[in-house]
Design a protein around this motif. Structure first.
Motif, PDB file in Angstrom:
ATOM      1  N   ASP A 209       6.172  32.576  55.960  1.00 57.81           N
ATOM      2  CA  ASP A 209       6.765  33.821  56.197  1.00 57.81           C
ATOM      3  C   ASP A 209       7.412  34.363  55.023  1.00 57.81           C
ATOM      4  O   ASP A 209       7.199  35.531  54.893  1.00 57.81           O
ATOM      5  N   VAL A 210       8.104  33.615  54.290  1.00 58.66           N
ATOM      6  CA  VAL A 210       8.636  33.943  52.883  1.00 58.66           C
ATOM      7  C   VAL A 210       7.597  34.681  52.111  1.00 58.66           C
ATOM      8  O   VAL A 210       7.591  35.497  51.547  1.00 58.66           O
ATOM      9  N   ALA A 211       6.481  33.675  52.082  1.00 52.40           N
ATOM     10  CA  ALA A 211       5.170  34.260  51.139  1.00 52.40           C
ATOM     11  C   ALA A 211       4.697  35.644  51.572  1.00 52.40           C
ATOM     12  O   ALA A 211       4.231  36.573  50.890  1.00 52.40           O
ATOM     13  N   ALA A 212       4.773  35.684  52.834  1.00 54.10           N
ATOM     14  CA  ALA A 212       4.218  36.984  53.411  1.00 54.10           C
ATOM     15  C   ALA A 212       4.990  38.129  53.254  1.00 54.10           C
ATOM     16  O   ALA A 212       4.360  39.002  52.918  1.00 54.10           O
ATOM     17  N   LEU A 213       6.276  38.016  53.264  1.00 52.35           N
ATOM     18  CA  LEU A 213       7.222  39.205  52.919  1.00 52.35           C
ATOM     19  C   LEU A 213       6.937  39.604  51.538  1.00 52.35           C
ATOM     20  O   LEU A 213       6.790  40.728  51.112  1.00 52.35           O
ATOM     21  N   ARG A 214       6.803  38.536  50.503  1.00 49.61           N
ATOM     22  CA  ARG A 214       6.440  38.637  49.000  1.00 49.61           C
ATOM     23  C   ARG A 214       5.300  39.393  48.813  1.00 49.61           C
ATOM     24  O   ARG A 214       5.045  40.323  47.933  1.00 49.61           O
ATOM     25  N   GLU A 215       4.130  38.804  49.472  1.00 46.98           N
ATOM     26  CA  GLU A 215       2.755  39.506  49.500  1.00 46.98           C
ATOM     27  C   GLU A 215       2.764  40.783  50.077  1.00 46.98           C
ATOM     28  O   GLU A 215       1.952  41.515  49.532  1.00 46.98           O
ATOM     29  N   HIS A 216       3.741  41.203  50.858  1.00 43.79           N
ATOM     30  CA  HIS A 216       3.749  42.666  51.622  1.00 43.79           C
ATOM     31  C   HIS A 216       4.870  43.277  50.963  1.00 43.79           C
ATOM     32  O   HIS A 216       5.347  44.206  51.918  1.00 43.79           O
ATOM     33  N   ILE A 217       5.467  43.256  49.672  1.00 45.18           N
ATOM     34  CA  ILE A 217       6.341  44.013  49.281  1.00 45.18           C
ATOM     35  C   ILE A 217       6.224  45.344  49.330  1.00 45.18           C
ATOM     36  O   ILE A 217       6.977  46.026  49.424  1.00 45.18           O
ATOM     37  N   HIS A 218       5.105  45.945  49.274  1.00 48.70           N
ATOM     38  CA  HIS A 218       4.741  47.293  49.237  1.00 48.70           C
ATOM     39  C   HIS A 218       4.967  47.797  50.609  1.00 48.70           C
ATOM     40  O   HIS A 218       5.074  49.193  50.725  1.00 48.70           O
ATOM     41  N   VAL A 219       5.011  47.196  51.738  1.00 48.12           N
ATOM     42  CA  VAL A 219       5.531  47.527  52.915  1.00 48.12           C
ATOM     43  C   VAL A 219       6.885  47.643  53.084  1.00 48.12           C
ATOM     44  O   VAL A 219       7.556  48.496  54.032  1.00 48.12           O
ATOM     45  N   ILE A 220       7.590  47.028  52.302  1.00 50.80           N
ATOM     46  CA  ILE A 220       9.139  47.099  52.270  1.00 50.80           C
ATOM     47  C   ILE A 220       9.750  48.173  51.561  1.00 50.80           C
ATOM     48  O   ILE A 220       9.644  48.257  50.581  1.00 50.80           O
ATOM     49  N   ASP A 221      10.424  49.298  52.422  1.00 51.27           N
ATOM     50  CA  ASP A 221      11.010  50.331  51.805  1.00 51.27           C
ATOM     51  C   ASP A 221      12.282  50.072  50.952  1.00 51.27           C
ATOM     52  O   ASP A 221      12.538  50.701  49.877  1.00 51.27           O
ATOM     53  N   CYS A 222      13.097  49.443  51.270  1.00 47.35           N
ATOM     54  CA  CYS A 222      14.299  49.111  50.873  1.00 47.35           C
ATOM     55  C   CYS A 222      14.655  47.728  50.657  1.00 47.35           C
ATOM     56  O   CYS A 222      14.117  46.892  51.758  1.00 47.35           O
ATOM     57  N   PHE A 223      15.720  47.237  49.770  1.00 45.35           N
ATOM     58  CA  PHE A 223      16.287  45.929  49.705  1.00 45.35           C
ATOM     59  C   PHE A 223      17.600  46.017  50.530  1.00 45.35           C
ATOM     60  O   PHE A 223      18.212  47.290  50.387  1.00 45.35           O
ATOM     61  N   ALA A 224      18.106  45.232  51.130  1.00 44.98           N
ATOM     62  CA  ALA A 224      19.646  45.150  51.951  1.00 44.98           C
ATOM     63  C   ALA A 224      19.969  43.643  51.867  1.00 44.98           C
ATOM     64  O   ALA A 224      19.449  42.672  52.092  1.00 44.98           O
ATOM     65  N   SER A 225      21.376  43.540  51.522  1.00 43.69           N
ATOM     66  CA  SER A 225      21.854  42.416  51.440  1.00 43.69           C
ATOM     67  C   SER A 225      22.371  41.640  52.801  1.00 43.69           C
ATOM     68  O   SER A 225      22.221  40.361  52.934  1.00 43.69           O
TER      69      SER A 225
END
Ligand code: DOR
Ligand code: ZN
Ligand code: ZN
Length: 351
Positions: A209-225
């Motif tokens: 799952d962690v790898a999938a998030l990093r591979e799809h970073i272009h889908v992630i609009d913003c970061f939040a803590s």
């Protein structure tokens, strides 16, 4: 020195009212400035929850008196506040729907209430959802049926990021955020952190799952803590609440993503400033920036942090990149480990 714009964290828990032993607008915004954030948005799962005019006024007054950096407030959705929420839309930065169980009492199970909120909430105001797995699909559908956008908080699983990617490809108005812990930690880290301390919602997911998030970073609009402070006595006690403090470790972890080649510096600025400002309708802060000593290496010592939580899943970790100075509206608000902006300096950016 690396100069960044004032960072925005669109998802924090500042615990006021009702949880001020864990955090309040003073300590939470001190932690924000120490972390390089000049705007943070606070979630409504307080005690009482922020779900009506009376509870909103309590939070607004505390913010005005105590905040050291700028703060936005979200309203919480309940099955009973569909009409009320609409009347308060002009005073908040968005409406948060909790579709899964987590800390606090705010949770909506009824599908008709979710669909009704999506239809009633003004289309130009952010609608946010804590929506994991199946409820992620429901949140996207409810917004789509209402012809409006939805923001999915703290995406943590491959199935969720793939669903959001497909919804975006179909032209659906979906945005999402990811947290440092879901991009950097997995179930493999739980033994080291300890089961109770590692508990967080969404839970830490698999390395895949962690790898999938990093591979799809272009889908992630913003970061939040998802800064969710709880005291160590509570985390190590009989009913450990989920969540980690995150404001003072987020930026060094984002810089690690840059060094890992997951994003470049422009991608970091987009996800921590430009995009959240646009997505949540937050104001431009004049004469505001953050100076980061990119090469400084430091060890996270909870005693040095400004959050009342005074623990971290990263305690003892070595970080590279340290916030040296934060200038907010032309005033030095943080310098060399010391928060200088006083309580009351921060503004309510939801108004
Ligand atoms: O881990 C979490 N803690 N997840 C949430 O959704 C809520 C948060 C909190 O308020 O403690
Ligand atoms: Zn949540
Ligand atoms: Zn949260």
């Amino acid at each position: 020195m690396l100069k960044l714009p004032g960072l925005i964290d669109p998802h924090t828990h500042l615990r006021e009212p009702g949880g001020t032993h864990k955090e309040d607008f003073d300590s939470g915004t001190a932690a924000a400035l120490a972390g390089g954030f000049t705007i943070v948005c606070g979630m409504p799962n307080t005690t009482p929850p922020i779900v009506d005019a009376a509870s909103l006024i309590i939070a607004q007054r505390a913010l005005n008196a105590k905040a050291r950096c700028d703060v936005g407030i979200y309203l919480g959705a309940t099955p009973n506040n569909i009409a009320t929420a609409r009347t308060l839309a002009g005073q908040v930065s968005g409406l948060k729907m909790y579709l899964n169980g987590t800390f606090g009492t705010l949770k909506m199970d009824a599908m008709d209430a979710i669909i009704a909120h999506a239809a009633a909430w003004p289309a130009d105001k952010p609608l946010l959802a804590h929506a994991e797995q199946h409820t992620c699909g429901l949140a996207i559908l409810a917004a789509h049926l209402a012809g409006r956008s939805i923001h999915i908080c703290h995406v943590s699983r491959k199935e969720e990021i793939l669903l959001i990617a497909r919804a975006k490809d179909k032209g659906m108005q979906v945005t999402c955020e990811a947290c440092p812990h879901h991009m950097m930690l997995s179930t493999e880290d739980i033994p080291r952190i300890g089961t109770a301390r590692a508990d967080v919602r969404p839970v830490l997911a698999s390395p895949g799952d962690v790898a999938a998030l990093r591979e799809h970073i272009h889908v992630i609009d913003c970061f939040a803590s998802d800064h969710a402070p709880h005291l160590l006595g509570e985390k190590d006690g009989p009913n450990p609440p989920p969540g980690y403090p995150g404001l003072e470790t987020a930026l060094p972890l984002y810089l690690e993503l840059v060094r890992d080649g997951v994003i470049d510096l422009d991608g970091l600025i987009a996800r921590c400033h430009t995009n959240p400002r646009r997505m949540f309708g937050l104001p431009v802060q004049e004469d505001t920036w953050v100076e980061v000593n990119e090469d400084a290496e430091w060890t996270l010592r909870p005693a040095d942090t400004h959050t009342r939580a005074k623990w971290s899943p990263w305690e003892g970790a070595r970080f590279k990149g340290q916030v040296a100075r934060v200038v907010l509206r032309g005033v030095v608000a943080f310098r060399d480990g010391v928060v200088l902006a006083p309580p009351g300096f921060g503004r309510n950016v939801s108004l």
